[in-house]
Structures are given as structure tokens and as C-alpha cells.
Design a protein around this motif. Sequence first.
Motif, PDB file in Angstrom:
ATOM      1  N   ALA A  67      -4.602   8.689  -4.580  1.00 39.69           N
ATOM      2  CA  ALA A  67      -4.263   8.081  -3.295  1.00 39.69           C
ATOM      3  C   ALA A  67      -5.513   7.582  -2.577  1.00 39.69           C
ATOM      4  O   ALA A  67      -5.495   6.524  -1.930  1.00 39.69           O
ATOM      5  CB  ALA A  67      -3.511   9.085  -2.424  1.00 39.69           C
ATOM      6  N   LYS A 100       0.833  -1.215   0.000  1.00 43.59           N
ATOM      7  CA  LYS A 100       0.000   0.000   0.000  1.00 43.59           C
ATOM      8  C   LYS A 100       0.861   1.255   0.000  1.00 43.59           C
ATOM      9  O   LYS A 100       0.580   2.207  -0.744  1.00 43.59           O
ATOM     10  CB  LYS A 100      -0.931   0.006   1.215  1.00 43.59           C
ATOM     11  CG  LYS A 100      -1.890   1.182   1.205  1.00 43.59           C
ATOM     12  CD  LYS A 100      -2.916   1.094   2.319  1.00 43.59           C
ATOM     13  CE  LYS A 100      -2.305   1.442   3.656  1.00 43.59           C
ATOM     14  NZ  LYS A 100      -3.355   1.580   4.714  1.00 43.59           N
ATOM     15  N   ARG A 155       0.811   4.101  -2.987  1.00 42.73           N
ATOM     16  CA  ARG A 155       0.567   5.534  -2.751  1.00 42.73           C
ATOM     17  C   ARG A 155       1.729   6.373  -3.260  1.00 42.73           C
ATOM     18  O   ARG A 155       1.537   7.467  -3.786  1.00 42.73           O
ATOM     19  CB  ARG A 155       0.330   5.794  -1.258  1.00 42.73           C
ATOM     20  CG  ARG A 155      -0.966   5.220  -0.725  1.00 42.73           C
ATOM     21  CD  ARG A 155      -1.253   5.769   0.651  1.00 42.73           C
ATOM     22  NE  ARG A 155      -1.287   7.221   0.647  1.00 42.73           N
ATOM     23  CZ  ARG A 155      -2.257   7.936   1.190  1.00 42.73           C
ATOM     24  NH1 ARG A 155      -3.293   7.345   1.732  1.00 42.73           N
ATOM     25  NH2 ARG A 155      -2.197   9.256   1.178  1.00 42.73           N
ATOM     26  N   GLU A 170      -6.406   3.761  -1.219  1.00 37.93           N
ATOM     27  CA  GLU A 170      -6.876   3.443   0.135  1.00 37.93           C
ATOM     28  C   GLU A 170      -8.211   2.700   0.096  1.00 37.93           C
ATOM     29  O   GLU A 170      -8.415   1.728   0.824  1.00 37.93           O
ATOM     30  CB  GLU A 170      -7.020   4.729   0.950  1.00 37.93           C
ATOM     31  CG  GLU A 170      -5.703   5.379   1.341  1.00 37.93           C
ATOM     32  CD  GLU A 170      -4.988   4.622   2.445  1.00 37.93           C
ATOM     33  OE1 GLU A 170      -5.615   3.761   3.097  1.00 37.93           O
ATOM     34  OE2 GLU A 170      -3.795   4.880   2.662  1.00 37.93           O
TER      35      GLU A 170
END
Length: 482
Positions: A128, A75, A79, A132
Motif C-alpha cells: 500500500a 488509487k 490499495r 501511495e
Amino acid sequence: MSSNPSDSGDTPQDPLSEMLAKLFGGAGAGGMDPSELAKAAGLPSDPNAMAMIFQQVQAMFSAPSDGPVNWQLAKDNARRVAAADSDPSVSAAQRREVDEALHLAQLWLDPVTDFASTSTLGQAWSRAEWVEATMASWKRLTEPVAVSISQALSNAITTQMPEEMKVMMGGASSMLANMGGAMFGIQLGQAIGALSKEVVSSTDIGLPLAAGTMALLPANVTKFGEGLDVPETEIRLYLAVREAAHARLFTHAPWLGAHLFGAIESYARGIHIDMSKIEEVARDLDPSNPESIQEALSGGVFQPEQTPAQAAALERLETALALVEGWVDEVTAAATVNLPSAGALREMIRRRRASGGPAEHTFSSLVGLELRPRRLRDAAALWSQLREERGIEGRDAVWEHPDLIPTSKDLDDPQGFSKRRELLEASDSDVDAALQRLLDGGFDTPAEDPAGSDETPDDGADEGPGNGEEGNGSDEGEAPKP
């Protein structure tokens, strides 16, 4: 056992672990300066590039992981890639534009589908925020594949390590065990981060990655329209109709999301990794080229071999994705019939979804999955045929149960789908009627069948002697002959 002073008394650490931690800790933490090490190794001295390499190597050895794959690292890397070319926050004006487009899309969809509007609120995401919101789904999609690949990679690293080094490693062996998962996490994060720059909505690849959500990515919508002689307002509205159509479908066919993910999991259950390829790469890696591992991963060297069972699972997945995209394509075309640019946008999206973008190809080479509806046009033709035959309500009723959805054979012959379905339903109806009749006691038993009396073994005995030749024909009444 005493603790190493560098651990502050918390956990014991063997000398090699401490050495690696210091080595990759950075100049400020007593480690080596990346630029100085680059000069010594004859590598490019770009401070930013070397800092990223060191950061990734450090993460491989030290980042905590909740399993064979380091999802936090995936993750974080996603990002980082998403923000590499600027990822500004969504402005209030952009949020208002997306909200208005999705609201109007719902109104346009009402007359062309039997599925009612959902209560989901529309959202506008940055890249981003997309990462998420969708990361949990990416974990579910790739975990079975990722676990197999990371374990195979860890085994290959251990196999190539000399015995004396294995002994020397001591407690640091746990760090090597994390390397496979960390390396895969880095590559997966790069693929997801690259996708974040291409997708225009939460369902752009045909999967409910953020269940119960409708969202557009304003920056990517603008990028999508570059070079097109179409007002951005029309582009946003067309994409909003597609997003709202996806949301209605997945809401009113709640089994559909599980069906799609299940096809992917069926594929993953049969994964087999070709260890010889991994061992060959491990032997040929150039220690002076830190990017060689990344190149090997992105080149598909760790891609699983496909078995016949996996090929069948992928066919089911591609068919299901085509049916989803074909229905959305057909419904969107009907809803946007008065939009001047609808025809051109429809064709552009058809080609885009069928061929896939660069990020989708990267994802495919990494985990062996192609999330593309190759037969989108055939599926759209099938849904159009069903609307003509059954109307909107009859067409959408096909989504009521997974047993009702068309197969790849139906995509070959859309016009024959209804006839084949009628024959199948008639056959099922006959079986159900026969079963119900049996349960109700409606079938005649042998004792109740008048024609069965001649076959009853006791008939001759009941009639007794003196009944003429018929009685003499009985085996029991015939006297033995000398």
C-alpha cells in the motif's frame, strides 16, 4: 427552482439521479439489498462479490472526479487490490534489515561506478505504501492515454443510448460523463494494485516512480526468493545493490527521468482509439453479467491503435529502458562479484525484466505501453565494452547528456560504438571550427583574394585604352562594326 428534499436543500437533483443514488446506495441507505437483487437477476448470490460490484457501479455514477479520469478511484482500487491477499505493515526488524542492506550496497558500489553515493535514505514499504508513493508517477504515465480512452468510452455510451433516454436523463447526464473515467480508473487501479504484488523496489520497472527515494518491499522480496535455494539475506542485498545503482544513475543524470517520461508522452500524443471496437462491445454487453465490462477492458478492447510515430516513440523508450537496465545490470554484477549467488540472481532478473510479469502484461493491454527492456543483454554488453575501452569514468561519462547516449543501432554493434562516436565528434568539431573562423573573420573575402583580380569587372576600365589586345577584348571598349 426548488431543491429536492433528499438533497437537504444543497443542490437540485433530477428524479433519475435520485433514483440511481437510492438504487446503488445500499440496503442501509434505503437502496436495494445486493443479495436480493442478485437473486432477482439470476446472478451469483455471494454477498461480498455483489457488494464489490455495487460499490464499483456506485462509484462510476457518483464519485467526484477532477477530470476525465477518476484518479482517486484508481488509487483506492489499487490499495484494495494490494491488500487483497494480506498486506501487513513493515516491522521494525524488516526496516532495519532493508536499511542495512542499502547501506552496504552503497559501499559496494563506490569502487565500480564514478557516480558518488546519494544522500537518499533507504525505506522499507508495504504494498500500500508503494501505491501511495508511486501514484503521482502513474498518473503522469497514463493520463494522456487514459483521457483519450475514457472520452472515447463516454462517447460510445452516449452514442448507443436511445434519444428518448437522453431526454429523460436530464441532469443525470453528468454521471454518464463520469462513467468512462471511472471505469478506466477502476481497471488502472487493478493493474497498479497487481503490480504492487510483484515489484521488489521503487525502480523495479526501470522508471523513477518515486524520485529521490530508495526502497525495498520486504514482503515481495520474500516472495521473489520462494523456490530459490538462496539465503534471503543474499537476495535482499543483491536487490538493494540494484536499487542503489538506479538511485545513483537517476540522481547524477537528472535529465534521464524526463527523457523516459517524454518518450511515453510522445507515444500518448498520437493516440487513436478505434471507436468501432468500443461500439461493438457496447452492443454486445450482457446486462445480466456485471463483469462483462471488466472483461472487455482487461481484454484490451480499448487499447489504442499504434501509429508509425508511436512505434518510433516506443522504440526510443525501449532503447532507453534497456540502456538503464543494462548499466544497472553491469554495475551490479561488478559490485556483487563476491556474492555467491550473484550469477544466478543476475540471470533470473534478466529473464524477469525481459519477459515481464502478469501485472505488466495487464498494464500493457490496458494502455498499450510495454515497460520492458527487451534488449537488456545487448545494452549490458555495450556498457561492458565501454568500461574496457574507456574505464569506469569514461563509461559513466556517456550519461552526461542525452545526445551522448547510444542508439538502437549501437546496441546492434557495441564494439563499433566508440569508432562511430569518434567520427561524429570529428565531424561536429569541423563544423564548430568553421563556424568560429567565420565569426572571427578568418575567411578571405573576394577583394583580398589575389587570384580574384582577373575576375573583377572594373579591371579593364581601370587600365584604360592602350593596353594592347587585352584592353580591346573588353565589351565596353569595342567599337560597333557596320
